[in-house]
Scaffold this active site. Structure first.
Site, PDB file in Angstrom:
ATOM      1  N   GLY A   1       0.839  -1.202   0.000  1.00  0.00           N
ATOM      2  CA  GLY A   1       0.000   0.000   0.000  1.00  0.00           C
ATOM      3  C   GLY A   1       0.865   1.240   0.000  1.00  0.00           C
ATOM      4  O   GLY A   1       2.050   1.172  -0.349  1.00  0.00           O
ATOM      5  N   ASN A   2       0.301   2.369   0.348  1.00  0.00           N
ATOM      6  CA  ASN A   2       1.102   3.600   0.460  1.00  0.00           C
ATOM      7  C   ASN A   2       0.460   4.534   1.484  1.00  0.00           C
ATOM      8  O   ASN A   2      -0.583   4.207   2.054  1.00  0.00           O
ATOM      9  CB  ASN A   2       1.269   4.254  -0.914  1.00  0.00           C
ATOM     10  CG  ASN A   2      -0.074   4.609  -1.520  1.00  0.00           C
ATOM     11  OD1 ASN A   2      -0.794   5.447  -1.004  1.00  0.00           O
ATOM     12  ND2 ASN A   2      -0.423   3.918  -2.622  1.00  0.00           N
TER      13      ASN A   2
END
Ligand code: C5P
Length: 402
Positions: free
Chosen positions: A212-213
């Site tokens: 993810g980020n």
């Protein structure tokens, strides 16, 4: 959500029996999320008390140029009051107030505020039927309308005199509806559909882990809110986020992965007029998702990654009428990279934000953007709140699409 949400509204009350209904008008305006201040004429105070209106509006009410109950010389600044307002409503507007306002007379605070107002002013007349029919009242109303004011017509019914005819002030609910309908009809994105992507995507590695980020979705959510405020029907496709939004004009489509975001974006894009892709989409995803949690066995582990679809570029290929906007979050050669992206992905505009700018990017309440259009014109902005940035983005889009 009402278009009156967050609006600063000045209610002027003049002295007719319908002034008792001004309390309900204040109540309804406050309920729709507006901030209300009230200016009364001296005659209005015979029909409704300042205390009632101050309590309901949660603001002091004004009726004279100076404070009445002390010798402090405090001046009620009519210009300041008029400039404070996003819109002014005079309800009830008596024949006397209509006549004076149309002539530019200014012998009380309410009239001085009206004359100083730069905002839209709505008049809700209220009087007996013969006064309403009189050519001089008609003349006042026509004149006020010719100055750009809006008249909320009086209705037909029983009057305080016991007579029946036209002259009753429109009911408070109808006054609010009239203003809401009028404001909605002036919104620049009415009848437009806006597609927005926001937040991160999560690409599963195994049942408990993902790639993810740090995107929180805040920028995209602010853009969605602004689009709805401007009258658009909004489709907000969002990756996993802590944020929530509840607005009658915003449909939220929650997704998790880039593939799901791609499918949703392609579902809503054909009908969209504007598409703004602010999501931080993962560029890669694991080739296979382990069905069981990966156990710690060796010192090294390799996860094979394959590209996700580039949603923005895919929309650039099929766009017809849509105004397509992308985001570029860059760490070096910002302008050149952003311009390249705009051209490669066939965009109409790109919003550049640099991670080198303090206060810009993920998780911050602020952002510092540079807008670039198709002709490669570059417009840099100061550091601003994300709500203000959303405003700037739409001002630019409106300029380019009108
Ligand atoms: O090429 P880059 O990822 O930097 O482009 C950023 C822009 O492209 C953003 O508007 C982002 O939402 C969009 N994007 C996308 N699908 C991807 C990757 C990025 O829509 N797979």
């Amino acid at each position: 959500m009402s278009v009156l949400q967050g609006k600063k509204i000045l209610l002027g009350v003049s002295g007719g029996i319908a002034a008792y209904k001004s309390a309900l008008i204040v109540r309804l305006l406050v309920k729709s999320g507006a901030e209300v201040k009230v200016v009364l004429t001296a005659a209005a105070k015979e029909f409704v008390t300042p205390l009632t209106l101050a309590t309901l509006s949660k603001n002091p009410v004004y009726s004279t140029f100076t404070e009445e109950d002390n010798d402090s010389g405090v001046w009620n600044n009519h210009v300041e009051l008029a400039l404070w307002a996003d819109l002014m409503l005079i309800a009830p507007a008596t024949a006397n107030t209509l006549s004076k306002a149309s002539e530019g007379a200014c012998d009380n605070l309410l009239l001085a505020v009206y004359l100083s107002a730069k905002c839209l002013v709505y008049f809700a007349p209220a009087m007996d039927l013969d006064m309403y029919k009189h050519p001089s009242t008609k003349n006042s109303l026509d004149k006020l309308e010719s100055f750009g004011n809006l008249i909320i017509p009086a209705t037909h019914g029983e009057l305080a005199s016991g007579l029946t005819g036209q002259g009753r002030m429109a009911e408070p609910e109808d006054i609010i509806k009239f203003i809401e309908n009028h404001l909605e009809s002036t919104l620049p994105l009415r009848n437009k559909k806006v597609l927005i992507t926001a937040g991160p995507t999560y690409e599963a590695i195994d049942p408990v882990r993902f790639i993810g980020n740090h995107s929180t979705g805040k920028m995209g959510f602010e853009i969605a809110k602004k689009a709805a405020e401007l009258g658009a029907e909004v489709f907000l496709i969002t990756g996993p986020t802590q944020l929530s939004i509840s607005h009658s004009k915003i449909k939220v489509i929650p997704v998790v992965t880039a593939d799901q975001m791609y499918a949703a974006a392609h579902q809503y894009f054909p009908d969209a007029d504007i598409a703004i892709l602010s999501a931080a989409v993962s560029d890669y995803k694991p080739q296979t998702i382990a069905c069981q949690k990966i156990k710690k066995k060796s010192d090294h582990i390799t996860i094979e990654l394959i590209p996700t679809p580039d949603i923005l570029a895919s929309l650039g290929k099929i766009k017809t009428k849509q105004f397509l906007v992308g985001f570029a979050l860059e760490t070096c050669d910002e302008l050149e990279n952003a311009k390249g992206k705009l051209q490669r992905k066939n965009l109409d505009m790109i919003v550049l934000n640099s991670l080198n700018d303090k206060g810009a990017g993920f998780g911050t309440p602020t952002n510092k953007i540079t807008l670039i259009d198709k002709a490669l014109n570059v417009l840099p902005f100061e550091l601003k709140s994300k709500a203000e940035v959303a405003h700037d983005i739409f001002q630019f889009i409106l300029q380019k699409t009108n």
